[in-house]
Design an enzyme around this catalytic site. Structure first.
Site, PDB file in Angstrom:
ATOM      1  N   THR A   9       1.514   2.854  -2.472  1.00 32.19           N
ATOM      2  CA  THR A   9       1.528   4.120  -3.199  1.00 32.19           C
ATOM      3  C   THR A   9       0.161   4.801  -3.079  1.00 32.19           C
ATOM      4  OG1 THR A   9       3.051   3.029  -4.716  1.00 32.19           O
ATOM      5  CG2 THR A   9       2.180   5.151  -5.394  1.00 32.19           C
ATOM      6  N   GLU A  53       6.692  -7.578 -12.275  1.00 30.21           N
ATOM      7  CA  GLU A  53       5.572  -7.609 -13.237  1.00 30.21           C
ATOM      8  C   GLU A  53       5.974  -8.341 -14.521  1.00 30.21           C
ATOM      9  OE1 GLU A  53       2.358  -5.656 -13.388  1.00 30.21           O
ATOM     10  OE2 GLU A  53       2.430  -5.414 -11.225  1.00 30.21           O
ATOM     11  N   GLY A 102       3.574   3.827  -8.917  1.00 29.58           N
ATOM     12  CA  GLY A 102       4.714   4.280  -8.108  1.00 29.58           C
ATOM     13  C   GLY A 102       5.486   5.453  -8.673  1.00 29.58           C
ATOM     14  N   CYS A 161       6.118  -2.001  -0.186  1.00 33.91           N
ATOM     15  CA  CYS A 161       5.464  -2.146  -1.488  1.00 33.91           C
ATOM     16  C   CYS A 161       4.950  -3.574  -1.546  1.00 33.91           C
ATOM     17  CB  CYS A 161       6.451  -1.897  -2.630  1.00 33.91           C
ATOM     18  SG  CYS A 161       5.757  -2.291  -4.250  1.00 33.91           S
ATOM     19  N   THR A 162       3.682  -3.717  -1.952  1.00 36.47           N
ATOM     20  CA  THR A 162       3.058  -5.037  -1.867  1.00 36.47           C
ATOM     21  C   THR A 162       3.609  -6.028  -2.893  1.00 36.47           C
ATOM     22  OG1 THR A 162       1.221  -4.183  -3.187  1.00 36.47           O
ATOM     23  CG2 THR A 162       0.946  -4.203  -0.808  1.00 36.47           C
ATOM     24  N   HIS A 163       4.397  -5.553  -3.842  1.00 36.13           N
ATOM     25  CA  HIS A 163       5.063  -6.469  -4.774  1.00 36.13           C
ATOM     26  C   HIS A 163       6.278  -7.158  -4.146  1.00 36.13           C
ATOM     27  CE1 HIS A 163       2.825  -4.416  -7.931  1.00 36.13           C
ATOM     28  NE2 HIS A 163       3.332  -5.224  -8.836  1.00 36.13           N
ATOM     29  N   ASP A 192      -5.513  -2.784  -5.663  1.00 39.34           N
ATOM     30  CA  ASP A 192      -4.099  -2.463  -5.920  1.00 39.34           C
ATOM     31  C   ASP A 192      -3.974  -1.923  -7.343  1.00 39.34           C
ATOM     32  OD1 ASP A 192      -1.274  -2.308  -5.465  1.00 39.34           O
ATOM     33  OD2 ASP A 192      -1.020  -4.122  -6.645  1.00 39.34           O
ATOM     34  N   SER A 193      -2.872  -1.229  -7.590  1.00 39.58           N
ATOM     35  CA  SER A 193      -2.600  -0.729  -8.934  1.00 39.58           C
ATOM     36  C   SER A 193      -2.412  -1.892  -9.913  1.00 39.58           C
ATOM     37  CB  SER A 193      -1.346   0.123  -8.912  1.00 39.58           C
ATOM     38  OG  SER A 193      -0.255  -0.659  -8.455  1.00 39.58           O
ATOM     39  N   CYS A 215      -2.104  -1.299  -1.492  1.00 39.07           N
ATOM     40  CA  CYS A 215      -1.095  -0.654  -2.320  1.00 39.07           C
ATOM     41  C   CYS A 215      -0.518   0.494  -1.494  1.00 39.07           C
ATOM     42  CB  CYS A 215      -1.758  -0.120  -3.587  1.00 39.07           C
ATOM     43  SG  CYS A 215      -0.656   0.863  -4.622  1.00 39.07           S
TER      44      CYS A 215
END
Ligand code: DGL
Length: 279
Positions: A80, A163, A48, A197-199, A15-16, A78
């Site tokens: 994106t 984040e 993103g 979005c994985t967040h 992931d980013s 991810c």
């Protein structure tokens, strides 16, 4: 001829930043016996808001790193990266790097699952600006179903809120409500919303708080985990190249201290990370 080791190795999860940990967590719960290497490109996150070319370049560098670390199978956890880099890596790079290695994304399994959940074909997508602009979700949906309409909403403030550990704050309430009102105003008939979005699973409580109860919210962790289990069952040649000692290594392009403290927001355990330089 591939220059990577042909010995069996861990499954790579990329992931980013930290969002992919929500996917890794579910994958490990579903498939606890395998070994995993998680790579977070925290030094270059977020992806993103970046261009197609930059996301592709960064993602390819990270996938190549995971191949060098012994992975035969890499999951892009991810959206994106799945939207902007997966197809090029599969079609252009894998045949040159090593045709037997595989890179899988998170968009296709999510789309497959959503088709079985929506009753009226009105589906919403919440995602980063990059994923929305790529049109990957509506295009994948169109390949599988001709009766589903997707309304997309970019939520550029959500990843920074998470984040920065502000996902429980009043600011998070404000932005979650704002984006949900916006998407519902554009299609009031939406019966299913995909968290693309994985967040975003970290904002699930707030998302549910501001949505009518009858709307299904689909988050990706369980879907991707089940899809990986199914993939390994259907591909014994790949399964036999994945080692099984139940271990997990965490690699980050940022500082290990920062990774360890932020990762604990996403996982219910403390982790020790290793720093890697990529580029
Ligand atoms: N977790 C990433 C995704 O699923 C987004 C984070 C970022 O913008 O880098 O799209």
């Amino acid at each position: 001829m591939s220059t990577f080791s042909q010995k069996p190795g861990a499954i790579g999860v990329f992931d980013s930043g930290y969002g992919g940990l929500t996917i890794l967590d579910k994958i490990r719960a579903e498939l606890p016996d395998y070994d995993y290497i998680y790579l977070g490109d925290n030094a270059r996150t977020p992806y993103g808001t970046r261009s197609f070319d930059v996301v592709y370049k960064y993602t390819l560098e990270c996938v190549t790193y995971l191949f060098e670390a012994g992975c035969h199978l890499v999951i892009l956890a991810c959206n994106t990266a799945s939207a902007k880099a997966l197809r090029s890596i599969q079609q252009k790079d894998l045949p040159i790097l090593d045709p037997a290695r595989r890179v899988l994304g998170v968009i296709r399994p999510t789309v497959e699952a959503v088709g079985a959940i929506t009753k009226n074909g009105h589906v919403g997508l919440l995602a980063t600006t990059g994923t929305v602009q790529s049109d990957s979700y509506p295009l994948e949906i169109k390949k599988l179903y001709n009766n589903i309409a997707v309304t997309s909403e970019a939520c550029p403030m959500w990843v920074p809120l998470i984040e920065n550990n502000e996902y429980n704050s009043g600011g998070a309430d404000y932005f979650v409500n704002k984006n949900l009102q916006s998407i519902l105003a554009r299609d009031p008939q939406i019966d299913t919303i995909m968290l693309g979005c994985t967040h975003y699973p970290l904002l699930l409580d707030k998302i549910k708080k501001y949505l009518p109860e009858n709307i299904n919210v689909v988050s990706q962790g369980d879907i991707v985990a089940k899809s990986l289990a199914d993939y390994l069952q259907r591909h014994p040649e790949m399964e036999s190249r994945c080692t099984k000692n139940g271990t997990c290594r965490y690699l980050t392009t940022e500082s290990v201290e920062k990774f360890a403290s932020s990762a604990s927001i996403f996982l219910n355990e403390t982790v020790e990370a290793e720093h890697v330089d990529i580029c």
